[in-house]
Design a protein around this motif. Structure first.
Motif, short mmCIF file in Angstrom:
data_model
loop_
_atom_site.label_atom_id
_atom_site.label_comp_id
_atom_site.label_asym_id
_atom_site.label_seq_id
_atom_site.Cartn_x
_atom_site.Cartn_y
_atom_site.Cartn_z
N LEU A 84 0.85 -1.20 0.00
CA LEU A 84 0.00 0.00 0.00
C LEU A 84 0.88 1.24 0.00
O LEU A 84 1.69 1.45 0.91
N THR A 85 0.74 2.05 -1.03
CA THR A 85 1.52 3.28 -1.17
C THR A 85 0.75 4.29 -2.01
O THR A 85 0.09 3.91 -2.99
N MET A 86 0.87 5.57 -1.63
CA MET A 86 0.16 6.60 -2.39
C MET A 86 0.71 6.72 -3.82
O MET A 86 0.08 7.34 -4.67
N PHE A 87 1.89 6.12 -4.08
CA PHE A 87 2.49 6.20 -5.43
C PHE A 87 1.97 5.10 -6.36
O PHE A 87 2.33 5.05 -7.53
N ILE A 109 1.54 -5.13 2.65
CA ILE A 109 2.65 -4.41 3.28
C ILE A 109 2.24 -2.95 3.53
O ILE A 109 1.75 -2.28 2.63
N VAL A 110 2.47 -2.49 4.77
CA VAL A 110 2.33 -1.06 5.06
C VAL A 110 3.64 -0.53 5.62
O VAL A 110 4.31 -1.21 6.40
N GLY A 111 3.98 0.68 5.21
CA GLY A 111 5.27 1.27 5.61
C GLY A 111 5.10 2.13 6.85
O GLY A 111 4.12 2.03 7.58
N GLY A 112 6.08 2.96 7.05
CA GLY A 112 6.09 3.89 8.17
C GLY A 112 7.07 4.95 7.74
O GLY A 112 6.73 5.90 7.04
N TYR A 120 8.94 -2.00 -3.68
CA TYR A 120 8.09 -1.63 -4.83
C TYR A 120 8.29 -2.64 -5.97
O TYR A 120 7.37 -2.96 -6.71
N ILE A 127 -0.47 -0.53 -4.50
CA ILE A 127 -1.86 -0.04 -4.54
C ILE A 127 -2.00 1.25 -3.72
O ILE A 127 -1.57 1.32 -2.56
N ALA A 128 -2.65 2.24 -4.33
CA ALA A 128 -2.91 3.51 -3.64
C ALA A 128 -4.37 3.57 -3.21
O ALA A 128 -5.26 3.13 -3.94
N GLN A 132 -3.22 10.89 -2.13
CA GLN A 132 -2.84 11.87 -1.12
C GLN A 132 -2.17 11.12 0.03
O GLN A 132 -2.57 10.00 0.34
N GLU A 136 -1.11 4.73 7.41
CA GLU A 136 -1.10 3.28 7.18
C GLU A 136 -2.36 2.63 7.74
O GLU A 136 -2.87 1.66 7.19
N ALA A 139 -5.22 3.47 5.23
CA ALA A 139 -5.01 2.72 3.99
C ALA A 139 -5.38 1.25 4.19
O ALA A 139 -6.08 0.64 3.37
N1 SAM Z 1 5.33 8.21 1.28
C1 SAM Z 1 4.32 7.34 1.76
C2 SAM Z 1 3.65 6.41 0.73
O1 SAM Z 1 4.38 5.81 -0.04
O2 SAM Z 1 2.42 6.15 0.74
C3 SAM Z 1 3.43 7.96 2.85
C4 SAM Z 1 4.03 7.61 4.21
S1 SAM Z 1 2.79 7.22 5.37
C5 SAM Z 1 3.36 8.11 6.76
C6 SAM Z 1 3.14 5.57 5.90
C7 SAM Z 1 2.42 4.47 5.16
O3 SAM Z 1 1.04 4.75 5.04
C8 SAM Z 1 2.91 4.23 3.76
O4 SAM Z 1 4.09 3.48 3.72
C9 SAM Z 1 1.70 3.48 3.16
O5 SAM Z 1 1.75 2.10 3.46
C10 SAM Z 1 0.52 4.13 3.88
N2 SAM Z 1 -0.15 5.15 3.08
C11 SAM Z 1 -0.23 6.47 3.34
N3 SAM Z 1 -0.94 7.11 2.41
C12 SAM Z 1 -1.36 6.16 1.53
C13 SAM Z 1 -2.16 6.20 0.35
N4 SAM Z 1 -2.68 7.32 -0.14
N5 SAM Z 1 -2.40 5.02 -0.28
C14 SAM Z 1 -1.89 3.87 0.19
N6 SAM Z 1 -1.12 3.79 1.30
C15 SAM Z 1 -0.87 4.91 1.96
#
Ligand code: SAM
Length: 179
Positions: A84-87, A109-112, A120, A127-128, A132, A136, A139
């Motif tokens: 899960l990533t906004m990218f 997978i969720v990051g921090g 990636y 998946i976003a 925005q 985590e 998401a």
């Molecule tokens: N740069 C990050 C990213 O790649 O999404 C945002 C960092 S956020 C503090 C920590 C985690 O929240 C990310 O690693 C991701 O797993 C999740 N997250 C935050 N925004 C998200 C979004 N729009 N879609 C999916 N996951 C998101």
């Protein structure tokens, strides 16, 4: 299908609240296990285990040293990796394809802190949940709820000690083992 969450790079004290919320969200929305990397944290594990004991279900929490070996092992065993990533690609554009994979086990997978490029590349799906930055926990909740079509929220745990009696106003909790 089994849903397992991989939470990356947990830090002692600083991340306890966020990681606990990730675990509770995972449990409440249908995942069976949370694996985490970073610092091993007995206090975090105990908090989650206490909730599971009280509210029921069969949810496990485990620490692993190395996220890449965990991901590679999951793939070797035929599972699917969702990061899960906004990218990534918007969930709505992949939900039909993802639902067709539900005969397999999913590692979500969720990051921090900053997620390394290798994740990636290893993921089958980046998946976003919108493009925005948010959280985590948010998401994960949206992803799990969409992928399970909300079914996990209605699940009753036979081994729970307590159960909420829903009501329009006020609060009521049934102590199941004290009847
Ligand atoms: N740069 C990050 C990213 O790649 O999404 C945002 C960092 S956020 C503090 C920590 C985690 O929240 C990310 O690693 C991701 O797993 C999740 N997250 C935050 N925004 C998200 C979004 N729009 N879609 C999916 N996951 C998101």
């Amino acid at each position: 299908m089994t849903l397992v969450i991989l939470r990356l790079f947990h830090r002692l004290v600083r991340d306890k609240r966020m990681s606990t919320h990730i675990a509770l969200t995972a449990r409440a929305f249908g995942a069976k296990q949370l694996i985490y990397t970073g610092n091993h944290d007995g206090s975090f594990e105990e908090s989650v285990d206490r909730i599971t004991e009280e509210w029921g279900g069969n949810f496990h929490i485990n620490h692993v040293e190395n996220e890449l070996s965990c991901i590679k092992k999951w793939k070797q065993e035929g599972g699917i990796i969702v990061h899960l990533t906004m990218f990534g690609i918007e969930l709505e554009d992949k939900i039909v394809e993802l639902k067709q994979k539900l005969n397999k086990n999913l590692l979500i997978i969720v990051g921090g802190t900053k997620v390394p490029g290798a994740i990636y590349q290893l993921a089958d799906y980046n998946i976003a949940i919108g493009h925005q930055p948010h959280s985590e926990v948010a998401a994960l909740a949206v992803f799990l709820d969409r992928i399970t079509a909300g079914k996990a929220r209605k699940e009753k745990h036979l081994n729970a000690n307590v159960e909420i009696i829903p009501m329009e106003r006020g609060k009521s909790i049934k102590q199941k083992n004290k009847e």
